[in-house]
Design a protein around this motif. Structure first.
Motif, PDB file in Angstrom:
ATOM      1  N   VAL A 196     -14.070-133.517  -5.666  1.00  0.00           N
ATOM      2  CA  VAL A 196     -15.338-133.325  -4.965  1.00  0.00           C
ATOM      3  C   VAL A 196     -15.855-131.992  -4.989  1.00  0.00           C
ATOM      4  O   VAL A 196     -16.866-131.744  -5.389  1.00  0.00           O
ATOM      5  N   ALA A 197     -14.899-130.924  -4.807  1.00  0.00           N
ATOM      6  CA  ALA A 197     -15.205-129.770  -4.750  1.00  0.00           C
ATOM      7  C   ALA A 197     -15.686-129.226  -6.116  1.00  0.00           C
ATOM      8  O   ALA A 197     -16.501-128.641  -6.152  1.00  0.00           O
ATOM      9  N   TYR A 198     -15.128-129.484  -7.220  1.00  0.00           N
ATOM     10  CA  TYR A 198     -15.587-129.113  -8.426  1.00  0.00           C
ATOM     11  C   TYR A 198     -16.745-129.694  -9.015  1.00  0.00           C
ATOM     12  O   TYR A 198     -17.609-129.002  -9.409  1.00  0.00           O
ATOM     13  N   ALA A 199     -16.831-131.007  -8.857  1.00  0.00           N
ATOM     14  CA  ALA A 199     -18.125-131.686  -9.351  1.00  0.00           C
ATOM     15  C   ALA A 199     -19.239-131.199  -8.253  1.00  0.00           C
ATOM     16  O   ALA A 199     -20.510-131.155  -9.025  1.00  0.00           O
ATOM     17  N   GLY A 200     -18.972-130.967  -7.056  1.00  0.00           N
ATOM     18  CA  GLY A 200     -20.058-130.687  -6.144  1.00  0.00           C
ATOM     19  C   GLY A 200     -20.516-129.177  -6.495  1.00  0.00           C
ATOM     20  O   GLY A 200     -21.548-129.054  -6.538  1.00  0.00           O
ATOM     21  N   PHE A 201     -19.560-128.415  -6.669  1.00  0.00           N
ATOM     22  CA  PHE A 201     -20.119-126.948  -7.248  1.00  0.00           C
ATOM     23  C   PHE A 201     -20.786-127.041  -8.459  1.00  0.00           C
ATOM     24  O   PHE A 201     -21.889-126.496  -8.674  1.00  0.00           O
ATOM     25  N   LEU A 202     -20.445-127.908  -9.529  1.00  0.00           N
ATOM     26  CA  LEU A 202     -21.102-127.864 -10.930  1.00  0.00           C
ATOM     27  C   LEU A 202     -22.584-128.364 -10.673  1.00  0.00           C
ATOM     28  O   LEU A 202     -23.308-127.811 -11.181  1.00  0.00           O
ATOM     29  N   THR A 203     -22.633-129.198  -9.818  1.00  0.00           N
ATOM     30  CA  THR A 203     -23.913-129.822  -9.525  1.00  0.00           C
ATOM     31  C   THR A 203     -24.803-128.926  -8.814  1.00  0.00           C
ATOM     32  O   THR A 203     -25.945-129.018  -9.451  1.00  0.00           O
ATOM     33  N   LEU A 204     -24.486-128.399  -7.821  1.00  0.00           N
ATOM     34  CA  LEU A 204     -25.193-127.515  -7.243  1.00  0.00           C
ATOM     35  C   LEU A 204     -25.469-126.092  -8.153  1.00  0.00           C
ATOM     36  O   LEU A 204     -26.569-125.800  -8.204  1.00  0.00           O
ATOM     37  N   ALA A 205     -24.589-125.915  -9.016  1.00  0.00           N
ATOM     38  CA  ALA A 205     -24.861-124.415  -9.980  1.00  0.00           C
ATOM     39  C   ALA A 205     -25.729-124.839 -10.853  1.00  0.00           C
ATOM     40  O   ALA A 205     -26.688-124.095 -10.961  1.00  0.00           O
ATOM     41  N   MET A 206     -25.504-126.136 -11.479  1.00  0.00           N
ATOM     42  CA  MET A 206     -26.696-126.376 -12.538  1.00  0.00           C
ATOM     43  C   MET A 206     -27.923-126.753 -11.913  1.00  0.00           C
ATOM     44  O   MET A 206     -28.693-126.091 -12.356  1.00  0.00           O
ATOM     45  N   PRO A 233     -29.646-129.912 -21.038  1.00  0.00           N
ATOM     46  CA  PRO A 233     -28.189-130.052 -20.621  1.00  0.00           C
ATOM     47  C   PRO A 233     -28.120-130.204 -18.994  1.00  0.00           C
ATOM     48  O   PRO A 233     -27.311-130.793 -18.697  1.00  0.00           O
ATOM     49  N   TYR A 234     -28.989-129.347 -18.391  1.00  0.00           N
ATOM     50  CA  TYR A 234     -28.868-129.194 -17.157  1.00  0.00           C
ATOM     51  C   TYR A 234     -29.672-130.582 -16.516  1.00  0.00           C
ATOM     52  O   TYR A 234     -29.119-131.213 -15.482  1.00  0.00           O
ATOM     53  N   TYR A 235     -30.898-130.769 -16.935  1.00  0.00           N
ATOM     54  CA  TYR A 235     -31.458-132.182 -16.412  1.00  0.00           C
ATOM     55  C   TYR A 235     -30.516-133.324 -16.582  1.00  0.00           C
ATOM     56  O   TYR A 235     -30.700-134.056 -15.682  1.00  0.00           O
ATOM     57  N   PHE A 236     -29.733-133.590 -17.751  1.00  0.00           N
ATOM     58  CA  PHE A 236     -28.904-134.727 -17.877  1.00  0.00           C
ATOM     59  C   PHE A 236     -27.513-134.343 -16.844  1.00  0.00           C
ATOM     60  O   PHE A 236     -27.002-135.400 -16.518  1.00  0.00           O
ATOM     61  N   GLY A 237     -26.845-133.257 -16.987  1.00  0.00           N
ATOM     62  CA  GLY A 237     -25.827-132.710 -16.395  1.00  0.00           C
ATOM     63  C   GLY A 237     -25.813-132.910 -14.826  1.00  0.00           C
ATOM     64  O   GLY A 237     -24.768-133.311 -14.225  1.00  0.00           O
ATOM     65  N   ILE A 238     -26.752-132.626 -14.037  1.00  0.00           N
ATOM     66  CA  ILE A 238     -26.982-132.853 -12.631  1.00  0.00           C
ATOM     67  C   ILE A 238     -26.669-134.383 -12.250  1.00  0.00           C
ATOM     68  O   ILE A 238     -25.860-134.489 -11.237  1.00  0.00           O
ATOM     69  N   MET A 276     -21.527-130.942 -22.475  1.00  0.00           N
ATOM     70  CA  MET A 276     -23.164-130.578 -22.132  1.00  0.00           C
ATOM     71  C   MET A 276     -23.432-129.044 -21.924  1.00  0.00           C
ATOM     72  O   MET A 276     -24.085-128.410 -22.707  1.00  0.00           O
ATOM     73  N   MET A 277     -22.490-128.427 -21.396  1.00  0.00           N
ATOM     74  CA  MET A 277     -22.774-126.855 -21.184  1.00  0.00           C
ATOM     75  C   MET A 277     -22.453-126.297 -22.289  1.00  0.00           C
ATOM     76  O   MET A 277     -23.229-125.122 -22.628  1.00  0.00           O
ATOM     77  N   LEU A 278     -21.550-126.672 -22.936  1.00  0.00           N
ATOM     78  CA  LEU A 278     -21.086-125.967 -24.525  1.00  0.00           C
ATOM     79  C   LEU A 278     -22.293-126.087 -25.308  1.00  0.00           C
ATOM     80  O   LEU A 278     -22.634-124.973 -25.898  1.00  0.00           O
ATOM     81  N   VAL A 279     -22.821-127.260 -25.333  1.00  0.00           N
ATOM     82  CA  VAL A 279     -24.027-127.618 -26.200  1.00  0.00           C
ATOM     83  C   VAL A 279     -25.290-126.469 -25.450  1.00  0.00           C
ATOM     84  O   VAL A 279     -25.803-125.789 -26.480  1.00  0.00           O
ATOM     85  N   GLY A 280     -25.587-126.317 -24.500  1.00  0.00           N
ATOM     86  CA  GLY A 280     -26.517-125.678 -23.815  1.00  0.00           C
ATOM     87  C   GLY A 280     -26.228-124.181 -24.107  1.00  0.00           C
ATOM     88  O   GLY A 280     -27.046-123.398 -24.548  1.00  0.00           O
ATOM     89  N   ALA A 281     -24.929-123.769 -24.274  1.00  0.00           N
ATOM     90  CA  ALA A 281     -24.495-122.405 -24.602  1.00  0.00           C
ATOM     91  C   ALA A 281     -24.791-122.174 -26.026  1.00  0.00           C
ATOM     92  O   ALA A 281     -25.193-121.300 -26.484  1.00  0.00           O
ATOM     93  N   GLY A 282     -24.644-123.256 -27.071  1.00  0.00           N
ATOM     94  CA  GLY A 282     -24.844-123.138 -28.149  1.00  0.00           C
ATOM     95  C   GLY A 282     -26.261-123.009 -28.737  1.00  0.00           C
ATOM     96  O   GLY A 282     -26.737-122.367 -29.492  1.00  0.00           O
ATOM     97  N   MET A 283     -27.242-123.619 -27.835  1.00  0.00           N
ATOM     98  CA  MET A 283     -28.797-123.700 -27.954  1.00  0.00           C
ATOM     99  C   MET A 283     -28.999-122.339 -27.378  1.00  0.00           C
ATOM    100  O   MET A 283     -30.099-121.641 -28.093  1.00  0.00           O
ATOM    101  N   GLY A 284     -28.496-121.689 -26.283  1.00  0.00           N
ATOM    102  CA  GLY A 284     -28.859-120.150 -25.974  1.00  0.00           C
ATOM    103  C   GLY A 284     -28.564-119.416 -27.017  1.00  0.00           C
ATOM    104  O   GLY A 284     -29.143-118.459 -27.072  1.00  0.00           O
TER     105      GLY A 284
END
Length: 179
Positions: free
Chosen positions: A22-32, A60-65, A94-102
């Motif tokens: 819950v902590a990791y998933a919650g943090f990731l969701t809020l951070a995205m 990647p953020y829109y799909f990741g949330i 997804m975040m690695l894909v986002g990093a590649g796009m960046g």
């Protein structure tokens, strides 16, 4: 007596997995949400019009949330840990894909390689309300080769790389610890 001790150990282990997932998933969701919310804030409040690549980098953020919300629910409802881990791994990818796009977008901004043809320069938006529909096919966003703003030497695309790599690392660490 030994059975009670084993039951306590099993409950403690599942509680730790529950809180970790819950902590990791919650943090990731809020951070995205905060990351893409910041981009939307710069756009709608700051007046920075995004180029075509900027808009793609948000995907990647829109799909990741929503996947992050599923991961929170999976951990919170005590579903098998492989589900939470799998969802966290998907977010990490997804975040690695986002990093590649960046990285690609940053390279376009620095002139290392050409950008897509859809990233041409912008044309002024008309102030004539009667011509708005006619302008839909001719008006485009700003050029992908021009960084709208640089902070500490990094453009929005560069900061997206930093954020995406950080979030990918958190997702992969969370997947490992939620086991």
């Amino acid at each position: 007596m030994a059975i009670m001790k084993e039951m306590r150990m099993a409950l403690a282990g599942s509680t730790t997995r529950f809180s970790t997932g819950v902590a990791y998933a919650g943090f990731l969701t809020l951070a995205m949400a905060a990351t893409v919310g910041s981009a939307l804030g710069f756009e709608h409040i700051g007046g920075y019009i995004p180029c075509a690549l900027c808009l793609l980098e948000r995907d990647p953020y829109y799909f990741g949330i929503p996947i992050g919300i599923l991961a929170v629910g999976s951990a919170a409802f005590g579903l098998p840990s492989w589900i939470t881990r799998s969802l966290l791994i998907v977010i990490g990818i997804m975040m690695l894909v986002g990093a590649g796009m960046g990285v690609y977008h940053s390279g376009v901004e620095w002139g290392f390689w050409p950008g897509p043809t859809a990233c041409g320069g912008s044309t002024a938006v008309t102030t004539n309300a009667g011509n708005l529909l006619g302008d839909l096919n001719t008006v485009h966003g700003p050029s992908c080769a021009d960084a709208a703003l640089r902070v500490l030497g990094l453009s929005f695309a560069g900061w997206n790389v930093v954020a995406s790599i950080f979030l990918a690392a958190v997702a992969f660490i969370g997947a490992k610890k939620a086991a």
